[in-house]
Structure formats: structure tokens, C-alpha cells
Scaffold this motif. Structure first.
Motif, PDB file in Angstrom:
ATOM      1  N   MET A   1       8.403  -5.758   0.090  1.00  0.00           N
ATOM      2  CA  MET A   1       9.271  -5.320  -0.984  1.00  0.00           C
ATOM      3  C   MET A   1       8.691  -4.123  -1.730  1.00  0.00           C
ATOM      4  SD  MET A   1      10.497  -8.959  -2.525  1.00  0.00           S
ATOM      5  CE  MET A   1      11.152  -8.117  -3.959  1.00  0.00           C
ATOM      6  N   THR A   2       7.724  -3.504  -1.131  1.00  0.00           N
ATOM      7  CA  THR A   2       7.167  -2.320  -1.746  1.00  0.00           C
ATOM      8  C   THR A   2       7.378  -1.121  -0.849  1.00  0.00           C
ATOM      9  OG1 THR A   2       5.052  -2.864  -0.770  1.00  0.00           O
ATOM     10  CG2 THR A   2       5.406  -3.535  -3.059  1.00  0.00           C
ATOM     11  N   ASP A   3       7.139   0.051  -1.415  1.00  0.00           N
ATOM     12  CA  ASP A   3       7.319   1.275  -0.653  1.00  0.00           C
ATOM     13  C   ASP A   3       6.046   1.605   0.102  1.00  0.00           C
ATOM     14  OD1 ASP A   3       9.285   2.727  -3.294  1.00  0.00           O
ATOM     15  OD2 ASP A   3       9.878   1.518  -1.595  1.00  0.00           O
ATOM     16  N   ASN A   4       6.087   2.727   0.782  1.00  0.00           N
ATOM     17  CA  ASN A   4       4.918   3.177   1.536  1.00  0.00           C
ATOM     18  C   ASN A   4       3.844   3.620   0.563  1.00  0.00           C
ATOM     19  OD1 ASN A   4       3.217   4.056   3.478  1.00  0.00           O
ATOM     20  ND2 ASN A   4       4.346   5.926   3.921  1.00  0.00           N
ATOM     21  N   ASN A   5       2.823   2.764   0.335  1.00  0.00           N
ATOM     22  CA  ASN A   5       1.899   3.060  -0.738  1.00  0.00           C
ATOM     23  C   ASN A   5       0.444   2.871  -0.349  1.00  0.00           C
ATOM     24  OD1 ASN A   5       1.912   0.215  -0.712  1.00  0.00           O
ATOM     25  ND2 ASN A   5       3.533   0.222  -2.245  1.00  0.00           N
ATOM     26  N   ARG A   6       0.111   2.899   0.921  1.00  0.00           N
ATOM     27  CA  ARG A   6      -1.286   2.962   1.298  1.00  0.00           C
ATOM     28  C   ARG A   6      -1.755   4.406   1.187  1.00  0.00           C
ATOM     29  NH1 ARG A   6      -1.727  -0.192   6.872  1.00  0.00           N
ATOM     30  NH2 ARG A   6       0.339   0.703   7.030  1.00  0.00           N
ATOM     31  N   PRO A   7      -3.046   4.615   0.890  1.00  0.00           N
ATOM     32  CA  PRO A   7      -3.532   5.983   0.790  1.00  0.00           C
ATOM     33  C   PRO A   7      -3.311   6.787   2.063  1.00  0.00           C
ATOM     34  CG  PRO A   7      -5.120   4.457  -0.148  1.00  0.00           C
ATOM     35  CD  PRO A   7      -4.039   3.635   0.500  1.00  0.00           C
ATOM     36  N   LYS A   8      -3.529   6.158   3.247  1.00  0.00           N
ATOM     37  CA  LYS A   8      -3.225   6.816   4.509  1.00  0.00           C
ATOM     38  C   LYS A   8      -2.791   5.748   5.475  1.00  0.00           C
ATOM     39  CE  LYS A   8      -5.534  10.465   6.281  1.00  0.00           C
ATOM     40  NZ  LYS A   8      -4.985  11.741   5.967  1.00  0.00           N
ATOM     41  N   SER A   9      -2.302   6.145   6.643  1.00  0.00           N
ATOM     42  CA  SER A   9      -1.842   5.156   7.602  1.00  0.00           C
ATOM     43  C   SER A   9      -2.850   4.992   8.722  1.00  0.00           C
ATOM     44  CB  SER A   9      -0.467   5.559   8.142  1.00  0.00           C
ATOM     45  OG  SER A   9      -0.508   6.863   8.694  1.00  0.00           O
ATOM     46  N   ASP A  10      -2.478   5.385   9.957  1.00  0.00           N
ATOM     47  CA  ASP A  10      -3.332   5.108  11.103  1.00  0.00           C
ATOM     48  C   ASP A  10      -4.703   5.757  10.978  1.00  0.00           C
ATOM     49  OD1 ASP A  10      -0.642   5.209  13.524  1.00  0.00           O
ATOM     50  OD2 ASP A  10      -1.278   3.677  12.116  1.00  0.00           O
ATOM     51  N   MET A  28       0.632  -9.383   5.979  1.00  0.00           N
ATOM     52  CA  MET A  28       1.143 -10.453   5.136  1.00  0.00           C
ATOM     53  C   MET A  28       1.157 -10.088   3.673  1.00  0.00           C
ATOM     54  SD  MET A  28       2.450 -12.955   6.507  1.00  0.00           S
ATOM     55  CE  MET A  28       2.540 -13.861   4.971  1.00  0.00           C
ATOM     56  N   GLY A  29       0.568  -8.963   3.328  1.00  0.00           N
ATOM     57  CA  GLY A  29       0.480  -8.639   1.925  1.00  0.00           C
ATOM     58  C   GLY A  29      -0.645  -9.360   1.224  1.00  0.00           C
ATOM     59  N   TYR A  30      -1.500 -10.083   1.949  1.00  0.00           N
ATOM     60  CA  TYR A  30      -2.643 -10.749   1.358  1.00  0.00           C
ATOM     61  C   TYR A  30      -3.901 -10.023   1.786  1.00  0.00           C
ATOM     62  CZ  TYR A  30       0.832 -14.360   0.816  1.00  0.00           C
ATOM     63  OH  TYR A  30       1.971 -15.033   0.484  1.00  0.00           O
ATOM     64  N   SER A  31      -4.976 -10.197   1.028  1.00  0.00           N
ATOM     65  CA  SER A  31      -6.212  -9.483   1.306  1.00  0.00           C
ATOM     66  C   SER A  31      -7.289 -10.430   1.785  1.00  0.00           C
ATOM     67  CB  SER A  31      -6.693  -8.773   0.038  1.00  0.00           C
ATOM     68  OG  SER A  31      -7.988  -8.276   0.210  1.00  0.00           O
ATOM     69  N   SER A  54      -0.218  -2.597  -1.971  1.00  0.00           N
ATOM     70  CA  SER A  54      -0.209  -2.347  -0.534  1.00  0.00           C
ATOM     71  C   SER A  54       1.202  -2.125  -0.014  1.00  0.00           C
ATOM     72  CB  SER A  54      -0.839  -3.530   0.216  1.00  0.00           C
ATOM     73  OG  SER A  54      -2.169  -3.712  -0.162  1.00  0.00           O
ATOM     74  N   ASP A  55       1.264  -1.715   1.247  1.00  0.00           N
ATOM     75  CA  ASP A  55       2.547  -1.594   1.912  1.00  0.00           C
ATOM     76  C   ASP A  55       3.259  -2.932   1.965  1.00  0.00           C
ATOM     77  OD1 ASP A  55       2.905   1.063   2.528  1.00  0.00           O
ATOM     78  OD2 ASP A  55       1.791   0.941   4.393  1.00  0.00           O
ATOM     79  N   ALA A  56       4.577  -2.900   2.007  1.00  0.00           N
ATOM     80  CA  ALA A  56       5.344  -4.117   2.204  1.00  0.00           C
ATOM     81  C   ALA A  56       4.997  -4.731   3.549  1.00  0.00           C
ATOM     82  CB  ALA A  56       6.843  -3.811   2.143  1.00  0.00           C
ATOM     83  N   THR A 301       1.989  -8.183 -16.317  1.00  0.00           N
ATOM     84  CA  THR A 301       1.655  -7.743 -14.966  1.00  0.00           C
ATOM     85  C   THR A 301       2.130  -6.308 -14.757  1.00  0.00           C
ATOM     86  OG1 THR A 301       3.703  -8.738 -14.138  1.00  0.00           O
ATOM     87  CG2 THR A 301       1.689 -10.042 -13.977  1.00  0.00           C
ATOM     88  N   LEU A 302       1.360  -5.571 -13.959  1.00  0.00           N
ATOM     89  CA  LEU A 302       1.667  -4.184 -13.641  1.00  0.00           C
ATOM     90  C   LEU A 302       1.439  -3.961 -12.158  1.00  0.00           C
ATOM     91  CD1 LEU A 302      -0.322  -2.490 -16.555  1.00  0.00           C
ATOM     92  CD2 LEU A 302       2.156  -2.823 -16.482  1.00  0.00           C
ATOM     93  N   ALA A 303       2.206  -3.078 -11.564  1.00  0.00           N
ATOM     94  CA  ALA A 303       1.997  -2.691 -10.175  1.00  0.00           C
ATOM     95  C   ALA A 303       2.636  -1.330  -9.953  1.00  0.00           C
ATOM     96  CB  ALA A 303       2.607  -3.716  -9.212  1.00  0.00           C
ATOM     97  N   GLY A 304       1.933  -0.463  -9.234  1.00  0.00           N
ATOM     98  CA  GLY A 304       2.542   0.834  -8.971  1.00  0.00           C
ATOM     99  C   GLY A 304       1.663   1.764  -8.181  1.00  0.00           C
TER     100      GLY A 304
END
Length: 426
Positions: A1-10, A28-31, A54-56, A301-304
Motif C-alpha cells: 500500500m505504499t509507493d516506490n520508496n526504496r532508495p534504489k532498486s536492483d 512482506m513488508g517486514y524487516s 519500504s516498498d509495498a 504515527t508518521l510515515a513518508g
């Protein structure tokens, strides 16, 4: 449910893996954090914080079909392997191998993807710090009708928790804590991105099982229902409101930490131009314990994340989160973790790329313990071929705590080589 928000991809995942970095269970969205956890953009935060920035889990990192694989290797020297009290540091060298592979296939409008990432870390002197970590993951995107999508995802991770990371124990055992995490879920999306209104409804489950060091009291199951309603102000800008209910069930006898969390939020997402994208939300979470002896809690709570391509060769990422996290000690029933970070990428020509990051994490525990983790680093990589790169990175992790003996400083220097391979992509 989030947008593309990792610093980089592959490319980020590849350099991170071979530099002795964290394995992030983003599917899974878990760390989950490994013993060699310094990521190219910082030490991996705790589970809920990682999920918030993180990414959705429903988004694939790839657009093309086919088989892909990679392997990284690195030499890394750490000044404080066990992250002990300042003045008693023990340094050591580590050798890390990080194989990874996956396959994506399209079926008409639908797609499916499976993958595996792994990391094998061997220290020169401190063999008790050696770890083996891996994650198996799968994702299916079903385009059922013109206005209805269903995304299904799951993963299994076997890893070791990072020493000195956010929320970790003060008194460490001779070997790192080992944990297995199983997660799966799905999301229904009603409406297209171009529609005036979009509705998302999802459910997921995660199971945490600790394998050693008498940490079984932390075993738990998390069941979550969540949803959002988006209103598109323009083709590039949306506002949303959302809510979620999480049932947290600790699998143990005696005193119970079982609780329910009710979270609600409002926020917005935008793609203001070809160079700027972002998502931000603010809300409240209420944590209600089943045990009447434990005091319920509420927090903001905050996220962004904001991504900005300032110039053709320069990219900035600003990200932050404030979330409840589950206990890591017998003296606390929860803690609140707050993260603020910035990363920068700068390319020089077609082959050279420099990067830097700076993160601050503040952990506030119910018992009064407060930790601040400052984590920063910089590096440089060079592309020998389209599929092969080498580089170096220097990073520092520091913890400042109001608990005596909980402070540490760890300096890490890494040299790495990384390869990525693709077969049969169209």
C-alpha cells in the motif's frame, strides 16, 4: 500500500548484499536483520518502521519477464564486531558471499514472481559471529477485471538479528539471536489509478519464531486487516484516509503481552513531475493490552518518503517514520521507534556512482530507556560492465543511550564486487 520508496532498486540490493548488508524482507513488508547489517543506505530499522518506509509488498522490483540472478562478494573490516562498551572494542575482518536469483512470468494481464536471496558471512577471528541468512519469496499480481486487482504475496526468512540495531537487547549472548519469519497476505484494489476514487483492502499474517538464546518469549503471530480510500485530485496527486487493526499474539506461557493495535491515518501521494515523487501520512495508533496489569498506550504515527531527481545525475531521498515496535526485553512491553534519514546518489559519467546517507533513530522504551542510533556512510562504485561493478564503502554506526554500558561506536570499511545476470528477458 505504499509507493516506490526504496532508495534504489536492483543496483542497491546488489551492492548492499555484497557489502555485507542487511537482508530486508521487503516482499512482506517486514524487516529481518542479519549479523552483517550495514546497508548501503543505513542499518535496517525494526519491523514496523521498515514496513512504513519500504516498498509495498505487492510491487515487483522488475518490469521484464525472465530469469535473473546475481552474486556479490566483499571484504569488510569492522572496528567493533560485538558492539561492546566504548573502550573495549574488538575489530575483525569478515568475508561475505551473497547469491540471489529469481524468475518472473507474465500470463496475459497477470504475472507471478519467485525469488531467493541469501548471505553467508564468515569472520576471520570471531567465528561465533558467522551467520547464514536467506529469504524465499513469491508474488502474484492478478488483473481480474478492468477495475479489480488482487495481489498475493508471501515469504520465509531465516536470519540473525543485528547486534546493536534498533530495539536490540543490552545484554547480548555469545552468538547472535536467530529468528525465522513467515509472512503472507493479499490486497484487493478497486478502481484504476486514473479513477477518481480507489479503494484498497488487505490482510496479512506474520509469524516470528526465535531459535536460540532463550528468546522464545518473543515468539508471536501478527494478524492485520487494513484499508485505504484514495481520492485523486489530479492524475498525479491523491489524498487518502486509512485504518488498520492488528492482533498481536505472543506464543508463550505465563504473563501475556498480547495486544490489539487500532491505527488510522490521513495523507497524500504525488508524482508532481518526472523528477519528484512522494508519499506522506500522519495518524494515531492505540495499543490495547489483553493483560489488565499492563497500561495501554497511544502514539502519533508518521510515515513518508520524498524522492527528488534534482539533476539528471543527482537523486535525493528523504524518509521518516514513527511507529510502535514489539518488545525485545523482559522489562518492556513495547517501545516507540522514530527514524529520520536522507540519502544522495550522484553519477559521474556512465560508469562512476557516488552515494551517501545519514540516518537518526530514536527509540523510547516503556521502562524509560532511550537510545539514539546515528548511522551514516558514503561510498563509490564503478561499472566494469553493464552487469559487473566494484566499489568501496565507509560507514559508522553509533548508539548513545541513557542506560550505562549501552553506548558503542562501530566503523566499517568494505570493498565489494557485484554481478547481475538476466536470461530470457523480453
Amino acid at each position: 500500500m505504499t509507493d516506490n520508496n526504496r532508495p534504489k532498486s536492483d543496483s542497491t540490493a546488489g551492492v548492499a548484499g555484497c557489502a555485507g548488508l542487511a537482508l530486508l524482507v521487503l516482499v512482506m513488508g517486514y524487516s529481518a536483520q542479519s549479523a552483517a547489517e550495514e546497508a548501503r543506505f543505513g542499518i535496517a530499522p525494526s519491523a514496523n518502521t521498515q514496513q512504513a518506509v519500504s516498498d509495498a509488498p505487492t510491487r515487483s522490483s522488475r518490469e521484464q519477464e525472465g530469469f535473473y540472478a546475481g552474486i556479490g562478494a566483499s571484504y569488510s573490516h569492522r572496528s567493533n564486531v560485538r558492539r561492546d562498551i566504548d573502550g573495549s572494542e574488538d575489530g575483525d575482518a569478515a568475508y561475505i558471499i551473497s547469491p540471489r536469483a529469481g524468475y518472473k512470468r507474465f500470463f496475459g494481464r497477470h504475472s507471478a514472481e519467485v525469488g531467493v536471496t541469501s548471505q553467508f558471512t564468515r569472520f576471520q577471528d570471531f567465528s561465533e559471529e558467522n551467520t547464514e541468512s536467506y529469504t524465499l519469496s513469491g508474488l502474484t499480481n492478478l488483473d481480474i477485471t478492468r477495475i479489480l486487482d488482487l495481489d498475493l504475496y508471501g515469504s520465509f526468512t531465516d536470519t540473525a538479528e543485528a547486534r546493536g540495531a534498533s530495539g536490540t537487547r543490552i545484554n547480548q549472548d555469545p552468538v547472535p539471536d536467530q529468528v525465522e519469519i513467515t509472512g503472507y497476505g493479499g490486497v484487493f484494489t478497486l478502481g484504476r489509478p486514473a479513477s477518481r476514487i480507489q479503494i484498497e483492502l488487505g490482510a496479512d499474517r506474520s509469524q516470528w519464531r526465535y531459535q536460540n538464546n532463550q528468546q522464545e518469549f518473543r515468539d508471536r503471530d501478527n494478524d492485520r486487516l487494513h484499508g485505504r480510500v484514495y481520492y485523486n485530485i489530479s492524475p498525479r496527486t491523491s489524498v487518502f484516509a486509512g485504518a488498520g487493526l492488528t492482533d498481536i499474539d505472543f506464543i508463550r506461557q505465563g504473563d501475556s503481552l498480547d495486544s490489539e493495535e487500532l491505527a488510522y491515518e490521513v495523507g497524500g501521494r504525488w508524482d508532481a513531475s518526472a523528477r519528484t515523487t512522494g508519499r506522506v501520512s500522519v495518524g494515531r495508533t492505540e495499543k490495547d493490552f489483553d493483560n489488565p496489569v499492563l497500561e495501554d498506550a497511544t502514539t502519533t504515527t508518521l510515515a513518508g518518503r520524498l524522492s527528488w531527481d534534482a539533476r539528471p545525475r543527482t537523486t535525493f531521498n528523504l524518509y521518516g517514520s514513527r511507529q510502535f515496535e514489539e518488545t525485545t526485553s523482559a522489562t518492556d512491553s513495547f517501545y516507540v521507534s522514530e527514524l529520520v534519514g536522507l540519502s544522495v546518489d550522484q553519477s559521474f559519467g556512465a560508469r562512476w556512482n557516488a552515494f551517501a546517507y545519514y540516518n537518526i533513530t530514536n527509540d523510547e522504551f516503556e521502562s524509560g530507556r532511550e537510545d539514539q542510533i546515528t548511522d551514516y556512510g558514503l561510498g563509490l562504485d564503478y561499472s566494469l560492465r553493464r552487469w559487473l561493478s566494484i566499489g568501496a564503502q565507509f560507514s559508522v554506526v553509533e548508539r548513545d543511550s541513557n542506560v550505562p554500558g549501552n553506548d558503542y561506536t562501530d566503523e566499517i570499511l568494505s570493498l565489494f564486487i557485484n554481478g547481475n545476470f538476466e536470461i530470457g528477458n523480453r
